[in-house]
Each structure stands twice: as structure tokens, then as C-alpha cells.
Design a protein around this motif. Structure first.
Motif, PDB file in Angstrom:
ATOM      1  N   VAL A   1       0.839  -1.202   0.000  1.00 36.34           N
ATOM      2  CA  VAL A   1       0.000   0.000   0.000  1.00 36.34           C
ATOM      3  C   VAL A   1       0.875   1.253   0.000  1.00 36.34           C
ATOM      4  CG1 VAL A   1      -1.740   1.309   1.278  1.00 36.34           C
ATOM      5  CG2 VAL A   1      -1.903  -1.182   1.154  1.00 36.34           C
ATOM      6  N   ILE A   2       1.942   1.225   0.783  1.00 38.83           N
ATOM      7  CA  ILE A   2       2.878   2.364   0.832  1.00 38.83           C
ATOM      8  C   ILE A   2       3.498   2.602  -0.542  1.00 38.83           C
ATOM      9  CG2 ILE A   2       5.127   3.090   1.761  1.00 38.83           C
ATOM     10  CD1 ILE A   2       4.275   1.699   4.401  1.00 38.83           C
ATOM     11  N   ALA A   3       3.886   1.515  -1.207  1.00 32.75           N
ATOM     12  CA  ALA A   3       4.473   1.635  -2.552  1.00 32.75           C
ATOM     13  C   ALA A   3       3.476   2.253  -3.529  1.00 32.75           C
ATOM     14  CB  ALA A   3       4.923   0.260  -3.038  1.00 32.75           C
ATOM     15  N   ARG A   4       2.243   1.761  -3.521  1.00 32.03           N
ATOM     16  CA  ARG A   4       1.216   2.289  -4.427  1.00 32.03           C
ATOM     17  C   ARG A   4       0.907   3.751  -4.109  1.00 32.03           C
ATOM     18  NH1 ARG A   4      -2.224  -0.819  -7.281  1.00 32.03           N
ATOM     19  NH2 ARG A   4      -4.007   0.426  -6.577  1.00 32.03           N
ATOM     20  N   ARG A   5       0.909   4.087  -2.828  1.00 28.81           N
ATOM     21  CA  ARG A   5       0.647   5.469  -2.437  1.00 28.81           C
ATOM     22  C   ARG A   5       1.766   6.384  -2.938  1.00 28.81           C
ATOM     23  NH1 ARG A   5      -1.719   6.319   3.552  1.00 28.81           N
ATOM     24  NH2 ARG A   5      -3.324   5.013   2.614  1.00 28.81           N
ATOM     25  N   GLY A   6       2.991   5.855  -2.972  1.00 29.33           N
ATOM     26  CA  GLY A   6       4.112   6.627  -3.490  1.00 29.33           C
ATOM     27  C   GLY A   6       3.987   6.918  -4.972  1.00 29.33           C
ATOM     28  N   LEU A   7       3.254   6.075  -5.680  1.00 37.07           N
ATOM     29  CA  LEU A   7       2.996   6.287  -7.112  1.00 37.07           C
ATOM     30  C   LEU A   7       1.769   7.161  -7.349  1.00 37.07           C
ATOM     31  CD1 LEU A   7       3.649   2.650  -8.406  1.00 37.07           C
ATOM     32  CD2 LEU A   7       5.093   4.652  -8.810  1.00 37.07           C
ATOM     33  N   GLY A   8       1.125   7.586  -6.251  1.00 40.98           N
ATOM     34  CA  GLY A   8      -0.048   8.451  -6.377  1.00 40.98           C
ATOM     35  C   GLY A   8      -1.341   7.702  -6.630  1.00 40.98           C
ATOM     36  N   LEU A   9      -1.357   6.388  -6.394  1.00 41.02           N
ATOM     37  CA  LEU A   9      -2.556   5.582  -6.642  1.00 41.02           C
ATOM     38  C   LEU A   9      -3.481   5.606  -5.437  1.00 41.02           C
ATOM     39  CD1 LEU A   9      -0.815   2.509  -8.330  1.00 41.02           C
ATOM     40  CD2 LEU A   9      -1.976   4.416  -9.461  1.00 41.02           C
ATOM     41  N   GLN A  10      -4.778   5.645  -5.696  1.00 42.55           N
ATOM     42  CA  GLN A  10      -5.787   5.657  -4.646  1.00 42.55           C
ATOM     43  C   GLN A  10      -6.297   4.233  -4.390  1.00 42.55           C
ATOM     44  OE1 GLN A  10      -6.678   8.493  -2.956  1.00 42.55           O
ATOM     45  NE2 GLN A  10      -5.086   9.535  -4.146  1.00 42.55           N
ATOM     46  N   GLU A  11      -6.653   3.951  -3.153  1.00 40.69           N
ATOM     47  CA  GLU A  11      -7.171   2.627  -2.795  1.00 40.69           C
ATOM     48  C   GLU A  11      -8.682   2.676  -2.625  1.00 40.69           C
ATOM     49  OE1 GLU A  11      -5.384   0.108  -2.985  1.00 40.69           O
ATOM     50  OE2 GLU A  11      -3.338   0.870  -2.801  1.00 40.69           O
ATOM     51  N   LYS A  12      -9.398   1.988  -3.512  1.00 38.81           N
ATOM     52  CA  LYS A  12     -10.850   1.904  -3.411  1.00 38.81           C
ATOM     53  C   LYS A  12     -11.247   0.605  -2.725  1.00 38.81           C
ATOM     54  CE  LYS A  12     -11.769   4.652  -7.562  1.00 38.81           C
ATOM     55  NZ  LYS A  12     -12.438   4.670  -8.884  1.00 38.81           N
ATOM     56  N   ILE A  13     -12.350   0.651  -2.003  1.00 39.38           N
ATOM     57  CA  ILE A  13     -12.852  -0.567  -1.371  1.00 39.38           C
ATOM     58  C   ILE A  13     -13.428  -1.474  -2.449  1.00 39.38           C
ATOM     59  CG2 ILE A  13     -14.571  -1.518   0.202  1.00 39.38           C
ATOM     60  CD1 ILE A  13     -14.248   0.802   1.979  1.00 39.38           C
ATOM     61  N   PRO A  14     -13.016  -2.750  -2.513  1.00 37.08           N
ATOM     62  CA  PRO A  14     -13.553  -3.680  -3.521  1.00 37.08           C
ATOM     63  C   PRO A  14     -15.082  -3.778  -3.445  1.00 37.08           C
ATOM     64  CG  PRO A  14     -11.632  -4.625  -2.443  1.00 37.08           C
ATOM     65  CD  PRO A  14     -11.968  -3.370  -1.690  1.00 37.08           C
ATOM     66  N   ASP A  15     -15.708  -4.075  -4.578  1.00 34.87           N
ATOM     67  CA  ASP A  15     -17.178  -4.110  -4.664  1.00 34.87           C
ATOM     68  C   ASP A  15     -17.799  -5.067  -3.657  1.00 34.87           C
ATOM     69  OD1 ASP A  15     -17.078  -2.274  -6.679  1.00 34.87           O
ATOM     70  OD2 ASP A  15     -17.228  -3.750  -8.304  1.00 34.87           O
ATOM     71  N   ASN A  16     -17.202  -6.256  -3.479  1.00 33.76           N
ATOM     72  CA  ASN A  16     -17.786  -7.228  -2.551  1.00 33.76           C
ATOM     73  C   ASN A  16     -17.712  -6.759  -1.103  1.00 33.76           C
ATOM     74  OD1 ASN A  16     -18.606  -9.114  -4.475  1.00 33.76           O
ATOM     75  ND2 ASN A  16     -16.576 -10.074  -4.553  1.00 33.76           N
ATOM     76  N   TYR A  17     -16.663  -6.007  -0.778  1.00 34.71           N
ATOM     77  CA  TYR A  17     -16.590  -5.424   0.556  1.00 34.71           C
ATOM     78  C   TYR A  17     -17.692  -4.368   0.727  1.00 34.71           C
ATOM     79  CZ  TYR A  17     -12.163  -7.508   2.150  1.00 34.71           C
ATOM     80  OH  TYR A  17     -11.189  -8.380   2.586  1.00 34.71           O
ATOM     81  N   MET A  18     -17.942  -3.573  -0.327  1.00 35.12           N
ATOM     82  CA  MET A  18     -18.985  -2.556  -0.250  1.00 35.12           C
ATOM     83  C   MET A  18     -20.359  -3.200  -0.085  1.00 35.12           C
ATOM     84  SD  MET A  18     -18.004   0.504  -0.033  1.00 35.12           S
ATOM     85  CE  MET A  18     -19.664   1.131  -0.162  1.00 35.12           C
TER      86      MET A  18
END
Length: 478
Positions: free
Chosen positions: A359-376
């Protein structure tokens, strides 16, 4: 920054007294400047007034104001009352106030406090003045000396004693600095009647050549167990490889031993980034005393700082990476562990620590984390009544009082969050207008609803049980 410590040896006692008087006046100037800054005075006014008041040149006064401002900003950042700052040390002052000791021991303590309060001098380096104008290193036939400006065209010379044999390299380095004309700062401190000099030189780093263009290495440092988790991702944020570096040496041992191993572990991380040709993403270094909501509660913040110097290790990684021309990206650490354990640990069958690094790596690339559909879908089906049942279940099963209270507090927050959504059909993942809730609260409620029932006594290391819910959208009785 490179810092070299050395002892100053004066040619006679008179020269030493002149420098001690200079240090006393400078320390008084700095304390006076601090009080005036609290009252709202500006730098220009202070610089003009303080020169005549303390018989110091403009450079010394400017450096005193800078130190005073630095102390003021530090107090505010630590949430301390700036008006209650005690120069010389609060702990020492407290011991003196209590008068728990008498005689020689009390006098020794008082002298130590006065030395810290009055025995200081700081002089910044200046590239245009070929190093440092007020306190300059000069190499002579009979040794290396520090030339100290004590007044208008008046100087005192003190021999720099940087150590013998194995520390001889210190004096050689100081000589190289003097001859190269690079700027260096000098700080004088009085300790046990001796004056010590601290020479600080800013490093010149090479141009950044390894950037996030081809991806990054995400770093997550964990206190229990002591290890560094890392992940390699490509420029689109896809997981390529991962690993973990155990750090048992940082759990105990002397200060010097732990410092040595922190450098070794920092070298390992930078070596990985260099071999893979990727930038490094770390968590921001500004951990507050009271902690942060989400990833860094006050308890975890204290545990990280005191168990193995989390901040020191990240700082070393930054320094070594810059020396190798590797880009270092700092990101907000909030909720990285929660998002990692819920979204990526079950998806890739990795530990929550590796998932947090991802998650830290993806955040460093500026990517946002969305909650997966099944979790929603699960969240939309979750009811307040089910969370109330979970709360009762925790009360009956969790024996540890602290953990039980922590779970109940989290469940109550989740209940409050769901109640706030009752008027919002569909429970859309977005910040809620008119409330204190944010998108992160969805992740927090999700953690309460799916992780707490799995293992109420402790956070599990294996999250494979969430795979059916995450991938197939299946869940049973909450």
C-alpha cells in the motif's frame, strides 16, 4: 550531514575566559531573542537592537535569532507550551528545584545546568565567505586551529584536538574541509569546564538518476516482530516481488551496537532499490508524540520510537539513497496496515506487513485505494444490530482488559458511523458532508466487522479466511 566533534585547547587561560564570555553573551542573546519572538517581534528589528545590547556582531546575532526560532518551532511541533521552555534542561532544573541533594552533589548539578544554559555559541557556514567567517578552521605548521571572532578585528585561536590514532582521520577531514572552502557550521558547548566544538558539513548529493519512472520499492518497518517488509512494484502499481528483513539486533544491546546495525539494514534496503533500479517509498518521519488516528495510535507511536528508533532507521535509508542518486518518496502512513490486511493480504496470500508495504508503494505512485465491490456489498448489508451482537461477543470472549476495551471502543465508533449513514441510501464511498467522517472510516468499519470476529484475542497473521468474501462476495453469519 556530517558532524565532527573535537575538544578545544587554548594557548592560555585568558583566551579561554574571553571565549567563555562570548558564549555567555551569545546564550543570553538567544534566550532574549526567544522571548521577543514569543511577543511577535520580527527578525530585522531584533537583529538591529540586539547587536548593541549584547556586544555581538550581526552574524552572531542572526545565528542566535535563528536558533531561538528553531527552538520555538520545535516546541510548537511537539505540542509543548512555548512559554514554558527552560533553557538548560527541564529535568535538571526540576532536580534543582526539589533540592533532593545537598553539598557538593547539588553544586555539581547546578554547574551542569548553568553550563548548558550559558555555555553555547553557534556560527553558520557561508559559501561566499569560504567556509565560516566567525569561527574558521585554519591549518598551521604546529596543528589545526579554530579562529574565533571575539570582537571587531579581534580573534582567539584554539587548537583543535580531534582525537588520537583511530580518530586521527577526524583532524585530517577538518583540514580537507578548511582547504576546500566548503561552508561548515560550528557549535561550541561547555561541558565539565572544557569547551567542545561540533563541526557540521552539509553533504552534496549526486543528481537523482533512479526515479519512480520504472516503479518503486515500498518499505514498512514493524516493531513486533522487529523487521523491515518491502515490496517491489512496477510503474502501474502491480506487485512484482516482496521480502522481509528480520532485525533481532535492534531489540537489545548497547546504543552503539544498535546504531551500527541500523546502518547495515539501511544499506540492505538501498542495495535492493539500486539492483532493481527503482525509487524508495517510506512513511513520513514526522511522528507526533500523541500519535495519529488510524495506523499510528499513541501506543504504537511510542512503541516504535522507543523499541528500535524507527525514525533513525528511515533517516539512514534516506541518506544512503541520496548518496546513490535514488529518489526517496515520503507518504502519509495513515491506514496503510488496515488497507493492506483487508485488501491485499487475502488477495496475494501475503502477511499484513508485506501488504502494508505494498500500500505504501502504491501510495508513493499516487494511486488511490478503493474498497472492492464485494466489501462494499458487505458494508451495505451490515446493520447496527449485528455490531451490537459483536460487542456482546467481545465482552464475553476477550479476557485481556485493554484489548477488550479497545475492541469495544472501535465497535462503538463503527456503530456511530453506520447510524450516520441511515439517511444516505446506498452508502456511497465518499466523504460525508456535515460530519467528521471520511473515506478512511469505511476501512475502519470494515476492519471491525471482518477482522475482530476472526480473531478477537489478537490480530491474525493469516488473512486467507477473507478471500471468499473479497473475491466471491460470500459471507456467513457476522
Amino acid at each position: 550531514m556530517i558532524v565532527i566533534q573535537a575538544k578545544l585547547i587554548f594557548l592560555n587561560q585568558e583566551d579561554k575566559q574571553i571565549v567563555l564570555d562570548l558564549m555567555r553573551r551569545w546564550s543570553s542573546c538567544m534566550r532574549f531573542a526567544y522571548k521577543r519572538l514569543l511577543e511577535g517581534y520580527d527578525r530585522k528589528t531584533l537583529k538591529r537592537d540586539l547587536q548593541g545590547m549584547f556586544d555581538l556582531n550581526s552574524r552572531y546575532v542572526d545565528d542566535a535569532i535563528m536558533k531561538a526560532r528553531s527552538t520555538l518551532e520545535s516546541a510548537r511541533q511537539l505540542d509543548n507550551n512555548p512559554k514554558k521552555v527552560i533553557f538548560g534542561g527541564r529535568d535538571l532544573f526540576g532536580k534543582l528545584q526539589k533540592r533532593h541533594i545537598n553539598g557538593k552533589e547539588y553544586q555539581k548539578l547546578k554547574t551542569k545546568w548553568q553550563e548548558r544554559r550559558k555555555g553555547n555559541l553557534y556560527s553558520r557556514g557561508d559559501k561566499s565567505k569560504k567556509g565560516n567567517l566567525n569561527t574558521r578552521i585554519e591549518v598551521k605548521e604546529n596543528g589545526t586551529f579554530l579562529r574565533i571572532n571575539v570582537g571587531e578585528r579581534k580573534y582567539v585561536y584554539a587548537r583543535i584536538e580531534a582525537g588520537y590514532k583511530k580518530n586521527k582521520r577526524r583532524e585530517e577531514l577538518l583540514q580537507e574541509i578548511a582547504e576546500s572552502n566548503i561552508p561548515y557550521s560550528v557549535e561550541l558547548k561547555l561541558k565539565n569546564g572544557n569547551i567542545y566544538a561540533y563541526f557540521a558539513i552539509e553533504e552534496e548529493y549526486p543528481e537523482i538518476k533512479i526515479t519512480k519512472e520504472k516503479g518503486v520499492i515500498g518499505i514498512d518497518i514493524n516493531a513486533y516482530p522487529e523487521n523491515i517488509s518491502w515490496t517491489e512494484v512496477d510503474e502501474k502499481g502491480n506487485l512484482i516481488s516482496y521480502g522481509s528483513i528480520p532485525m533481532p539486533e535492534l531489540a537489545s544491546g548497547s546504543k552503539d551496537k544498535r546504531e551500527y546495525f541500523r546502518w547495515q539494514y539501511a544499506h540492505e534496503i538501498v542495495k535492493i532499490a539500486k539492483e532493481k533500479g527503482k525509487a524508495i517509498v517510506i512513511e513520513k518521519l514526522d511522528i507526533k508524540e500523541k500519535g495519529k488516528r488510524g495506523d499510528f495510535s499513541g501506543r504504537k507511536s511510542r512503541r516504535i520510537r522507543h523499541s528500535f528508533s524507527y525514525k533513525s532507521l528511515l533517516s539512514k535509508i534516506k541518506t544512503l539513497a541520496k548518496r546513490e542518486g535514488i529518489e526517496v518518496i515520503e507518504v502519509n502512513p495513515s491506514y496503510t496496515s488496515i488497507i493492506g490486511m483487508l485488501k491485499y493480504a487475502p488477495q496475494y496470500m501475503i502477511t499484513k506487513d508485506i501488504a502494508a508495504a505494498y500500500v505504501i508503494a502504491r501510495r508513493g505512485l499516487g494511486l488511490q485505494e478503493k474498497i472492492p465491490d464485494n466489501y462494499m456489498k458487505f458494508l451495505n448489508a451490515l446493520t447496527v444490530e449485528e455490531l451490537e451482537e459483536l460487542k456482546e461477543y467481545v465482552k464475553k470472549t476477550v479476557r485481556n482488559k485493554h484489548l477488550r476495551e479497545k475492541h469495544i471502543k472501535e465497535i462503538k465508533k463503527a456503530i456511530k458511523f453506520l447510524q450516520s449513514l441511515e439517511s444516505k441510501p446506498g452508502r456511497v464511498l465518499e466523504p460525508l458532508d456535515g460530519t467528521s467522517f471520511s473515506a478512511y472510516d469505511f476501512w475502519r468499519v470494515l476492519k471491525v466487522a471482518v477482522v475482530t470476529p476472526l480473531s478477537p484475542e489478537k490480530v491474525p497473521r493469516d488473512f486467507s479466511a477473507l478471500k471468499e468474501l473479497l473475491i466471491q462476495g460470500k459471507w456467513g453469519d457476522p
